[in-house]
Design a protein around this motif. Structure first.
Motif, PDB file in Angstrom:
ATOM      1  N   UNK A  90       0.844  -1.194   0.000  1.00  0.00           N
ATOM      2  CA  UNK A  90       0.000   0.000   0.000  1.00  0.00           C
ATOM      3  C   UNK A  90       0.878   1.241   0.000  1.00  0.00           C
ATOM      4  N   UNK A  91       1.959   1.226   0.759  1.00  0.00           N
ATOM      5  CA  UNK A  91       2.873   2.366   0.751  1.00  0.00           C
ATOM      6  C   UNK A  91       3.504   2.550  -0.621  1.00  0.00           C
ATOM      7  N   UNK A  92       3.836   1.455  -1.284  1.00  0.00           N
ATOM      8  CA  UNK A  92       4.401   1.561  -2.632  1.00  0.00           C
ATOM      9  C   UNK A  92       3.334   2.001  -3.635  1.00  0.00           C
ATOM     10  N   UNK A  93       2.081   1.617  -3.392  1.00  0.00           N
ATOM     11  CA  UNK A  93       0.997   2.024  -4.283  1.00  0.00           C
ATOM     12  C   UNK A  93       0.810   3.539  -4.240  1.00  0.00           C
ATOM     13  N   UNK A  94       1.015   4.122  -3.076  1.00  0.00           N
ATOM     14  CA  UNK A  94       0.854   5.574  -2.946  1.00  0.00           C
ATOM     15  C   UNK A  94       1.956   6.339  -3.670  1.00  0.00           C
ATOM     16  N   UNK A  95       3.062   5.678  -3.979  1.00  0.00           N
ATOM     17  CA  UNK A  95       4.133   6.359  -4.707  1.00  0.00           C
ATOM     18  C   UNK A  95       3.918   6.333  -6.216  1.00  0.00           C
ATOM     19  N   UNK A  96       2.935   5.579  -6.699  1.00  0.00           N
ATOM     20  CA  UNK A  96       2.640   5.548  -8.129  1.00  0.00           C
ATOM     21  C   UNK A  96       2.067   6.893  -8.571  1.00  0.00           C
ATOM     22  N   UNK A  97       2.160   7.139  -9.859  1.00  0.00           N
ATOM     23  CA  UNK A  97       1.553   8.365 -10.379  1.00  0.00           C
ATOM     24  C   UNK A  97       0.033   8.221 -10.373  1.00  0.00           C
ATOM     25  N   UNK A  98      -0.644   9.325 -10.518  1.00  0.00           N
ATOM     26  CA  UNK A  98      -2.107   9.299 -10.411  1.00  0.00           C
ATOM     27  C   UNK A  98      -2.743   8.482 -11.529  1.00  0.00           C
ATOM     28  N   UNK A  99      -2.220   8.526 -12.751  1.00  0.00           N
ATOM     29  CA  UNK A  99      -2.831   7.752 -13.829  1.00  0.00           C
ATOM     30  C   UNK A  99      -2.623   6.254 -13.622  1.00  0.00           C
ATOM     31  N   UNK A 100      -1.499   5.861 -12.990  1.00  0.00           N
ATOM     32  CA  UNK A 100      -1.279   4.445 -12.694  1.00  0.00           C
ATOM     33  C   UNK A 100      -2.234   3.972 -11.603  1.00  0.00           C
ATOM     34  N   UNK A 101      -2.468   4.806 -10.602  1.00  0.00           N
ATOM     35  CA  UNK A 101      -3.420   4.448  -9.556  1.00  0.00           C
ATOM     36  C   UNK A 101      -4.830   4.321 -10.127  1.00  0.00           C
ATOM     37  N   UNK A 102      -5.230   5.251 -10.978  1.00  0.00           N
ATOM     38  CA  UNK A 102      -6.569   5.208 -11.568  1.00  0.00           C
ATOM     39  C   UNK A 102      -6.725   3.982 -12.460  1.00  0.00           C
ATOM     40  N   UNK A 103      -5.706   3.656 -13.231  1.00  0.00           N
ATOM     41  CA  UNK A 103      -5.806   2.467 -14.088  1.00  0.00           C
ATOM     42  C   UNK A 103      -5.901   1.192 -13.247  1.00  0.00           C
ATOM     43  N   UNK A 104      -5.198   1.157 -12.127  1.00  0.00           N
ATOM     44  CA  UNK A 104      -5.300  -0.002 -11.240  1.00  0.00           C
ATOM     45  C   UNK A 104      -6.696  -0.104 -10.639  1.00  0.00           C
ATOM     46  N   UNK A 105      -7.261   1.024 -10.215  1.00  0.00           N
ATOM     47  CA  UNK A 105      -8.628   1.031  -9.675  1.00  0.00           C
ATOM     48  C   UNK A 105      -9.633   0.564 -10.726  1.00  0.00           C
ATOM     49  N   UNK A 106      -9.495   1.048 -11.958  1.00  0.00           N
ATOM     50  CA  UNK A 106     -10.421   0.649 -13.013  1.00  0.00           C
ATOM     51  C   UNK A 106     -10.288  -0.842 -13.329  1.00  0.00           C
ATOM     52  N   UNK A 107      -9.056  -1.341 -13.331  1.00  0.00           N
ATOM     53  CA  UNK A 107      -8.862  -2.776 -13.600  1.00  0.00           C
ATOM     54  C   UNK A 107      -9.479  -3.615 -12.488  1.00  0.00           C
ATOM     55  N   UNK A 108      -9.316  -3.197 -11.244  1.00  0.00           N
ATOM     56  CA  UNK A 108      -9.916  -3.926 -10.124  1.00  0.00           C
ATOM     57  C   UNK A 108     -11.431  -3.887 -10.203  1.00  0.00           C
TER      58      UNK A 108
END
Length: 124
Positions: A90-108
């Motif tokens: 989760x700590x490493x997830x917060x270091x991702x860029x915003x578009x990477x986080x959004x793409x991960x959320x959409x994939x989930x």
């Protein structure tokens, strides 16, 4: 005379266990009461119409069971493989860029949606 103390060690229930048990209880209660409520609300309803609500409820119950089983398997295998803790990820997830986080959320979200639709299709 000596008194024997038969104290059973206490078992502490977590809030998550209580919440999940209450949710299962509510779903089972709905399973039995929805057809009766539907026949009271609309007296001309047939048995087939009552059963459709039960099938939808069965798909919801099976979806929740599949998600719980997948989470349990992920947690079990995660520990056996010796991978880092989820908190670290989760700590490493917060270091991702915003578009990477959004793409991960959409994939989930898409995977959960496909699983839910698969449960609904399998039951219906």
């Amino acid at each position: 005379m000596k008194t024997l103390d038969y104290n059973i060690p206490g078992y502490q229930l977590s809030n998550k266990t209580i919440t999940n048990s209450a949710m299962v209880f509510v779903l089972l209660l709905l399973w039995f009461t929805l057809p009766k409520l539907l026949s009271i609300w609309q007296p001309t309803v047939g048995l087939l119409d009552e059963g459709i609500w039960q099938l939808i409820l069965l798909s919801i119950i099976s979806f929740m069971g599949i998600v719980a089983l997948c989470w349990w398997l992920l947690h079990h295998y995660w520990q056996n493989l010796g991978l880092p803790q989820l908190n670290n990820l989760v700590l490493q997830f917060k270091t991702l860029t915003s578009w990477q986080q959004i793409s991960f959320y959409w994939a989930s979200f898409a995977l959960l949606l496909v699983t839910a639709m698969g449960c609904l299709v399998a039951v219906l």
